[in-house]
Scaffold this active site. Structure first.
Site, PDB file in Angstrom:
ATOM      1  CG  ASP A  89      -0.212  -2.472   6.076  1.00  0.00           C
ATOM      2  OD1 ASP A  89       0.738  -1.730   6.419  1.00  0.00           O
ATOM      3  OD2 ASP A  89      -0.913  -3.103   6.886  1.00  0.00           O
ATOM      4  CG  HIS A  90       4.838   0.964   4.674  1.00  0.00           C
ATOM      5  ND1 HIS A  90       3.789   1.822   4.813  1.00  0.00           N
ATOM      6  CD2 HIS A  90       5.706   1.247   5.672  1.00  0.00           C
ATOM      7  CE1 HIS A  90       4.000   2.604   5.851  1.00  0.00           C
ATOM      8  NE2 HIS A  90       5.163   2.270   6.395  1.00  0.00           N
ATOM      9  CB  THR A  91       3.363  -1.857   8.710  1.00  0.00           C
ATOM     10  OG1 THR A  91       1.947  -2.044   8.592  1.00  0.00           O
ATOM     11  CG2 THR A  91       3.694  -0.367   8.716  1.00  0.00           C
TER      12      THR A  91
END
Length: 174
Positions: A89-91
């Site tokens: 999850d890059h967020t």
């Protein structure tokens, strides 16, 4: 260390369990928990299959890693495929599950939730393809070698490239 040894032993036990179901299975295969290989699956090669994946009758897989994926009947899957793998999850604050475990107590916070991938009957997945988790590859579809599939592929279409896009429709598939 002990967990690793037990995991490898479990994979070997699953190979023996599936040996009498599948027409041919490689001793280098790793078959995980809750994996279902249908009676009459043609060949399972040097592949790691895990997280409740299924393989249909008449299908073969040469090599790669397959997670949380349903593979239909009479599919041809070439060498070096990666289908349905986990995604970070890059967020989130970190993309590292190790750091998420250390700082927040849960390594899963760094990963996107698992989504099931499905491969329809009669598909051909070329060598070294990557198919993201949660996608559907339609019945009779062909994915060209080296493609990175980021979208659902409709029935009977040929897709290739990075990112993969529709090349043309198949006019005769069963």
């Amino acid at each position: 260390m002990i967990k690793s040894i037990l995991t490898k032993a479990y994979y070997k036990i699953n190979i023996i369990k599936h040996y009498f179901i599948c027409n041919r299975i490689s001793l280098d295969a790793e078959i995980g928990k809750d994996v279902i290989i249908s009676k009459g699956a043609e060949y399972i090669g040097d592949v790691k299959i895990s997280f409740g994946s299924t393989v249909g009758k008449g299908s073969y897989i040469n090599s790669g890693i397959i997670q949380n994926t349903s593979i239909g009947e009479y599919c041809s899957i070439a060498y070096g495929v990666m289908i349905g793998l986990r995604e970070h999850d890059h967020t989130f604050k970190t993309t590292s599950p190790v750091l998420a475990k250390i700082k927040y107590g849960d390594p899963e916070l760094a990963n996107l939730p698992r989504k099931r991938t499905s491969i329809g009957d009669g598909c051909w997945i070329g060598a070294n393809c990557i198919i993201r988790q949660g996608l559907h590859i339609g019945k009779g579809a062909v994915i060209g070698a080296g493609s990175v599939v980021l979208k659902n592929v409709p029935d009977g279409e040929i897709w290739a490239g990075n990112p993969a896009k529709m090349i043309k429709a198949r006019t005769n598939f069963d």
